[in-house]
Design an enzyme around this catalytic site. Sequence first.
Site, PDB file in Angstrom:
ATOM      1  N   HIS A   1      32.153  74.445  43.345  1.00  0.00           N
ATOM      2  CA  HIS A   1      33.091  73.618  44.114  1.00  0.00           C
ATOM      3  C   HIS A   1      32.539  73.377  45.523  1.00  0.00           C
ATOM      4  O   HIS A   1      32.552  72.242  46.013  1.00  0.00           O
ATOM      5  CB  HIS A   1      34.468  74.313  44.185  1.00  0.00           C
ATOM      6  N   GLU A   2      32.004  74.464  46.136  1.00  0.00           N
ATOM      7  CA  GLU A   2      31.454  74.321  47.498  1.00  0.00           C
ATOM      8  C   GLU A   2      30.146  73.530  47.491  1.00  0.00           C
ATOM      9  O   GLU A   2      29.924  72.683  48.357  1.00  0.00           O
ATOM     10  CB  GLU A   2      31.240  75.701  48.147  1.00  0.00           C
TER      11      GLU A   2
ATOM     12  N   HIS B   1      30.684  69.899  47.578  1.00  0.00           N
ATOM     13  CA  HIS B   1      31.035  69.340  48.900  1.00  0.00           C
ATOM     14  C   HIS B   1      29.773  68.927  49.664  1.00  0.00           C
ATOM     15  O   HIS B   1      29.793  67.981  50.427  1.00  0.00           O
ATOM     16  CB  HIS B   1      31.824  70.349  49.742  1.00  0.00           C
TER      17      HIS B   1
ATOM     18  N   CYS C   1      41.892  71.765  46.792  1.00  0.00           N
ATOM     19  CA  CYS C   1      40.864  71.736  47.836  1.00  0.00           C
ATOM     20  C   CYS C   1      41.529  71.786  49.203  1.00  0.00           C
ATOM     21  O   CYS C   1      42.567  71.150  49.427  1.00  0.00           O
ATOM     22  CB  CYS C   1      40.013  70.473  47.714  1.00  0.00           C
TER      23      CYS C   1
HETATM   24  C1  LIG Z   1      42.413  74.848  47.829  1.00  0.00           C
HETATM   25  C2  LIG Z   1      42.907  76.281  47.652  1.00  0.00           C
HETATM   26  C3  LIG Z   1      44.074  76.294  46.726  1.00  0.00           C
HETATM   27  C4  LIG Z   1      43.307  76.822  49.019  1.00  0.00           C
HETATM   28  C5  LIG Z   1      41.797  77.120  47.022  1.00  0.00           C
HETATM   29  N1  LIG Z   1      42.242  78.483  46.868  1.00  0.00           N
HETATM   30  C6  LIG Z   1      42.278  78.973  45.597  1.00  0.00           C
HETATM   31  O1  LIG Z   1      41.895  78.291  44.639  1.00  0.00           O
HETATM   32  N2  LIG Z   1      42.791  80.195  45.319  1.00  0.00           N
HETATM   33  C7  LIG Z   1      42.783  81.340  46.039  1.00  0.00           C
HETATM   34  C8  LIG Z   1      42.984  81.422  47.427  1.00  0.00           C
HETATM   35  C9  LIG Z   1      42.945  82.662  48.019  1.00  0.00           C
HETATM   36  F1  LIG Z   1      43.128  82.821  49.293  1.00  0.00           F
HETATM   37  C10 LIG Z   1      42.725  83.804  47.279  1.00  0.00           C
HETATM   38  C11 LIG Z   1      42.525  83.660  45.921  1.00  0.00           C
HETATM   39  F2  LIG Z   1      42.280  84.769  45.223  1.00  0.00           F
HETATM   40  C12 LIG Z   1      42.557  82.453  45.307  1.00  0.00           C
HETATM   41  C13 LIG Z   1      40.502  77.117  47.830  1.00  0.00           C
HETATM   42  O2  LIG Z   1      40.406  77.852  48.807  1.00  0.00           O
HETATM   43  N3  LIG Z   1      39.474  76.295  47.428  1.00  0.00           N
HETATM   44  C14 LIG Z   1      38.308  76.252  48.292  1.00  0.00           C
HETATM   45  C15 LIG Z   1      38.024  74.861  48.811  1.00  0.00           C
HETATM   46  O3  LIG Z   1      38.844  73.965  48.868  1.00  0.00           O
HETATM   47  N4  LIG Z   1      36.767  74.713  49.211  1.00  0.00           N
HETATM   48  O4  LIG Z   1      36.317  73.525  49.660  1.00  0.00           O
HETATM   49  C16 LIG Z   1      39.450  75.503  46.193  1.00  0.00           C
HETATM   50  C17 LIG Z   1      39.079  76.370  44.983  1.00  0.00           C
HETATM   51  C18 LIG Z   1      39.121  75.524  43.711  1.00  0.00           C
HETATM   52  C19 LIG Z   1      38.146  76.171  42.784  1.00  0.00           C
HETATM   53  C20 LIG Z   1      37.251  77.021  43.598  1.00  0.00           C
HETATM   54  C21 LIG Z   1      37.687  76.962  45.015  1.00  0.00           C
HETATM   55 ZN   LIG Z   2      37.147  71.965  48.516  1.00  0.00          ZN
END
Ligand SMILES: CC(C)(C)[C@H](NC(=O)Nc1cc(F)cc(F)c1)C(=O)N(CC(=O)NO)CC1CCCC1
Ligand SMILES: [Zn+2]
Length: 183
Positions: free
Chosen positions: A153-154, A157, A110
């Site tokens: 996930h969003e 939040h 996250c």
């Molecule tokens: C926390 C983080 C590791 C940064 C996660 N990124 C991710 O899972 N992979 C990723 C990132 C890219 F840019 C392009 C790609 F294809 C894959 C993410 O953005 N989130 C969003 C977040 O924290 N929202 O509050 C967490 C993810 C966990 C499962 C879904 C979202």
């Molecule tokens: Zn998150």
Amino acid sequence: MITMDDIVREGNPILRKVAEPVELPLTDEDKQTLVDMLEFIKNSQDPEIAEKYGLRPGVGLAAPQIGISKRLFAIHATDENGNLYSMGIANPKVVSHSVETNELENGEGCLSVDRDVPGLVPRRARLTITGVDHEGNDVRMRLRGYIAIVFQHELDHLDGIMFYDRIEGLEDPFKKPLPGFAL
Ligand SMILES: CC(C)(C)[C@H](NC(=O)Nc1cc(F)cc(F)c1)C(=O)N(CC(=O)NO)CC1CCCC1
Ligand SMILES: [Zn+2]
């Protein structure tokens, strides 16, 4: 523009609040919030901009993570079939979902959590959500696979739920009573 300094980290109570629905039609301010969040996610996936501003590459961001306790989030992610989902959503709602669950095999992280928390995070395998996009259009989407996980996930939040709350057998480190507060 939003940078990592604007992103609230775990321990901040705003991440544990249930966010307020936004008034419709969307105000210019709420529209701008969605645009700003979408821009952050896109920037975070641009190697040059991400490098220049030290952005963690993200796929989704919810308004409480930038200190705004409103039911708004943005997603910029490509699903298994190469379909790009790039949008801001207001007042998202799950109208139906599968009983079946699935999870990312490497667990989740996250943008508001600066540590690795290993463990599988069970999510609904398929779900239908409705909401209003950043242009004010009603949206209704059937989601599955990776993109369904990102949306959930969003959505969590907006209800004050962190991904690790869903990992079996894990305690939330910020829930432990402070030493000396023997209950
Ligand atoms: C926390 C983080 C590791 C940064 C996660 N990124 C991710 O899972 N992979 C990723 C990132 C890219 F840019 C392009 C790609 F294809 C894959 C993410 O953005 N989130 C969003 C977040 O924290 N929202 O509050 C967490 C993810 C966990 C499962 C879904 C979202
Ligand atoms: Zn998150």
